[in-house]
Design a protein around this motif. Sequence first.
Motif, PDB file in Angstrom:
ATOM      1  N   MET A   1       0.843  -1.171   0.000  1.00 13.50           N
ATOM      2  CA  MET A   1       0.000   0.000   0.000  1.00 13.50           C
ATOM      3  C   MET A   1       0.889   1.235   0.000  1.00 13.50           C
ATOM      4  SD  MET A   1      -2.702   1.293   2.941  1.00 13.50           S
ATOM      5  CE  MET A   1      -4.265   0.907   2.193  1.00 13.50           C
ATOM      6  N   ARG A   2       0.513   2.233  -0.767  1.00 15.97           N
ATOM      7  CA  ARG A   2       1.228   3.511  -0.772  1.00 15.97           C
ATOM      8  C   ARG A   2       0.782   4.294   0.458  1.00 15.97           C
ATOM      9  NH1 ARG A   2       3.522   6.502  -5.022  1.00 15.97           N
ATOM     10  NH2 ARG A   2       4.466   4.457  -5.340  1.00 15.97           N
ATOM     11  N   ILE A   3       1.769   4.696   1.253  1.00 16.05           N
ATOM     12  CA  ILE A   3       1.478   5.494   2.437  1.00 16.05           C
ATOM     13  C   ILE A   3       2.246   6.807   2.341  1.00 16.05           C
ATOM     14  CG2 ILE A   3       0.965   3.517   3.922  1.00 16.05           C
ATOM     15  CD1 ILE A   3       3.772   3.869   5.171  1.00 16.05           C
ATOM     16  N   TYR A   4       1.760   7.795   3.078  1.00 11.68           N
ATOM     17  CA  TYR A   4       2.359   9.119   3.095  1.00 11.68           C
ATOM     18  C   TYR A   4       2.758   9.434   4.528  1.00 11.68           C
ATOM     19  CZ  TYR A   4       0.197   8.935  -1.427  1.00 11.68           C
ATOM     20  OH  TYR A   4      -0.169   8.535  -2.685  1.00 11.68           O
ATOM     21  N   LEU A   5       4.060   9.557   4.731  1.00  9.20           N
ATOM     22  CA  LEU A   5       4.626   9.728   6.055  1.00  9.20           C
ATOM     23  C   LEU A   5       4.989  11.189   6.294  1.00  9.20           C
ATOM     24  CD1 LEU A   5       6.917   6.730   5.416  1.00  9.20           C
ATOM     25  CD2 LEU A   5       5.234   6.740   7.257  1.00  9.20           C
TER      26      LEU A   5
ATOM     27  N   ASP B   1      -8.698   9.018  12.272  1.00 11.27           N
ATOM     28  CA  ASP B   1      -9.086   9.864  11.149  1.00 11.27           C
ATOM     29  C   ASP B   1      -9.251   8.952   9.945  1.00 11.27           C
ATOM     30  OD1 ASP B   1      -8.454  11.862   8.731  1.00 11.27           O
ATOM     31  OD2 ASP B   1      -9.096  13.039  10.463  1.00 11.27           O
ATOM     32  N   VAL B   2      -9.983   9.402   8.958  1.00 10.90           N
ATOM     33  CA  VAL B   2     -10.309   8.527   7.834  1.00 10.90           C
ATOM     34  C   VAL B   2      -9.108   8.131   6.989  1.00 10.90           C
ATOM     35  CG1 VAL B   2     -12.725   9.251   7.662  1.00 10.90           C
ATOM     36  CG2 VAL B   2     -10.983  10.482   6.360  1.00 10.90           C
ATOM     37  N   ALA B   3      -8.032   8.914   7.016  1.00  7.00           N
ATOM     38  CA  ALA B   3      -6.866   8.598   6.195  1.00  7.00           C
ATOM     39  C   ALA B   3      -5.713   8.008   7.008  1.00  7.00           C
ATOM     40  CB  ALA B   3      -6.379   9.854   5.473  1.00  7.00           C
ATOM     41  N   VAL B   4      -5.873   7.865   8.312  1.00  5.38           N
ATOM     42  CA  VAL B   4      -4.768   7.430   9.160  1.00  5.38           C
ATOM     43  C   VAL B   4      -4.569   5.925   9.105  1.00  5.38           C
ATOM     44  CG1 VAL B   4      -3.927   7.256  11.554  1.00  5.38           C
ATOM     45  CG2 VAL B   4      -4.969   9.369  10.745  1.00  5.38           C
ATOM     46  N   VAL B   5      -3.286   5.553   8.981  1.00  2.72           N
ATOM     47  CA  VAL B   5      -2.870   4.156   9.102  1.00  2.72           C
ATOM     48  C   VAL B   5      -1.676   4.130  10.049  1.00  2.72           C
ATOM     49  CG1 VAL B   5      -3.680   3.476   6.802  1.00  2.72           C
ATOM     50  CG2 VAL B   5      -1.322   4.240   7.089  1.00  2.72           C
ATOM     51  N   LYS B   6      -1.423   2.970  10.613  1.00  3.48           N
ATOM     52  CA  LYS B   6      -0.253   2.775  11.470  1.00  3.48           C
ATOM     53  C   LYS B   6       0.629   1.720  10.822  1.00  3.48           C
ATOM     54  CE  LYS B   6      -1.223   5.445  15.038  1.00  3.48           C
ATOM     55  NZ  LYS B   6      -0.328   6.333  15.744  1.00  3.48           N
ATOM     56  N   THR B   7       1.906   1.980  10.852  1.00  2.00           N
ATOM     57  CA  THR B   7       2.885   1.036  10.346  1.00  2.00           C
ATOM     58  C   THR B   7       3.869   0.749  11.463  1.00  2.00           C
ATOM     59  OG1 THR B   7       4.455   0.577   8.563  1.00  2.00           O
ATOM     60  CG2 THR B   7       4.360   2.841   9.355  1.00  2.00           C
TER      61      THR B   7
ATOM     62  N   LEU C   1      -8.085  11.444  -4.320  1.00  2.00           N
ATOM     63  CA  LEU C   1      -8.179  10.972  -2.944  1.00  2.00           C
ATOM     64  C   LEU C   1      -6.794  10.818  -2.320  1.00  2.00           C
ATOM     65  CD1 LEU C   1     -11.092   8.415  -3.346  1.00  2.00           C
ATOM     66  CD2 LEU C   1     -11.197  10.752  -2.467  1.00  2.00           C
ATOM     67  N   ALA C   2      -5.816  10.410  -3.098  1.00  4.19           N
ATOM     68  CA  ALA C   2      -4.437  10.350  -2.600  1.00  4.19           C
ATOM     69  C   ALA C   2      -3.959  11.750  -2.225  1.00  4.19           C
ATOM     70  CB  ALA C   2      -3.520   9.713  -3.627  1.00  4.19           C
ATOM     71  N   GLU C   3      -4.354  12.749  -2.994  1.00  3.54           N
ATOM     72  CA  GLU C   3      -4.005  14.138  -2.674  1.00  3.54           C
ATOM     73  C   GLU C   3      -4.570  14.536  -1.312  1.00  3.54           C
ATOM     74  OE1 GLU C   3      -2.057  16.554  -3.997  1.00  3.54           O
ATOM     75  OE2 GLU C   3      -1.345  15.064  -5.428  1.00  3.54           O
ATOM     76  N   ALA C   4      -5.760  14.067  -0.979  1.00  5.87           N
ATOM     77  CA  ALA C   4      -6.334  14.358   0.339  1.00  5.87           C
ATOM     78  C   ALA C   4      -5.479  13.737   1.444  1.00  5.87           C
ATOM     79  CB  ALA C   4      -7.771  13.835   0.419  1.00  5.87           C
ATOM     80  N   ALA C   5      -4.991  12.531   1.237  1.00  8.63           N
ATOM     81  CA  ALA C   5      -4.120  11.881   2.216  1.00  8.63           C
ATOM     82  C   ALA C   5      -2.789  12.630   2.322  1.00  8.63           C
ATOM     83  CB  ALA C   5      -3.892  10.420   1.838  1.00  8.63           C
TER      84      ALA C   5
ATOM     85  N   PHE D   1      -0.469   8.252   6.493  1.00 10.15           N
ATOM     86  CA  PHE D   1      -1.761   8.537   5.870  1.00 10.15           C
ATOM     87  C   PHE D   1      -1.807   7.794   4.544  1.00 10.15           C
ATOM     88  CE2 PHE D   1      -0.631  11.816   8.765  1.00 10.15           C
ATOM     89  CZ  PHE D   1      -1.804  12.118   9.421  1.00 10.15           C
ATOM     90  N   ALA D   2      -3.006   7.400   4.141  1.00 16.42           N
ATOM     91  CA  ALA D   2      -3.147   6.622   2.911  1.00 16.42           C
ATOM     92  C   ALA D   2      -4.553   6.775   2.358  1.00 16.42           C
ATOM     93  CB  ALA D   2      -2.845   5.145   3.192  1.00 16.42           C
ATOM     94  N   LEU D   3      -4.699   6.318   1.125  1.00 15.63           N
ATOM     95  CA  LEU D   3      -6.019   6.256   0.520  1.00 15.63           C
ATOM     96  C   LEU D   3      -6.681   4.993   1.085  1.00 15.63           C
ATOM     97  CD1 LEU D   3      -6.803   6.516  -3.299  1.00 15.63           C
ATOM     98  CD2 LEU D   3      -8.306   5.697  -1.520  1.00 15.63           C
TER      99      LEU D   3
END
Length: 174
Positions: free
Chosen positions: A1-5, A101-107, A47-51, A29-31
Amino acid sequence: MRIYLPATLSMLTALNSSGEFRPVGGTAFALTPALRESYLDGDDEELAEAAIREAARASLRLMAAEGDGPGDGEGEGTPLPARRVVIAADVDEVKLRPDLDVAVVKTSGMVTLSAVASLLVDGSEAEDKVIRAMELVDAADLGDEDAELAIGDVEDFDLGWYATQELPFLLELL
């Protein structure tokens, strides 16, 4: 998955030196499915831009939390400019956190330079607005409308895209 750190320039310097990046609190953050559901329409790129926007706002929080504020050159005598930084990376395992939050992920663990797809960094023209937004990001999060407008001012600037191979040159040119 593409994530934004979310990151800072001092964190990019450390990534360049060690080849590893440890996300603060494992937050990225991620889509995500929750992000997709929160928009009525929009393609994956929108949507990726929002993340990415959320990660850039988190970068402001990281800069504000560094304590020394803008210009912390890590004792090297060369102050670092105030720029938002987002690291785009591809990882296999993330934990969705729609409760945060809707775009939050944990790695978990380190993200290696080989997993980094690109770097997104503000240009010099955004610095004054970034400094102002750093001062007001907490107030914006708490609902202060004037602070939110200051955050909006910095969000008007697009982050520049850099390939991972350009990292040493990007840091050198700062």
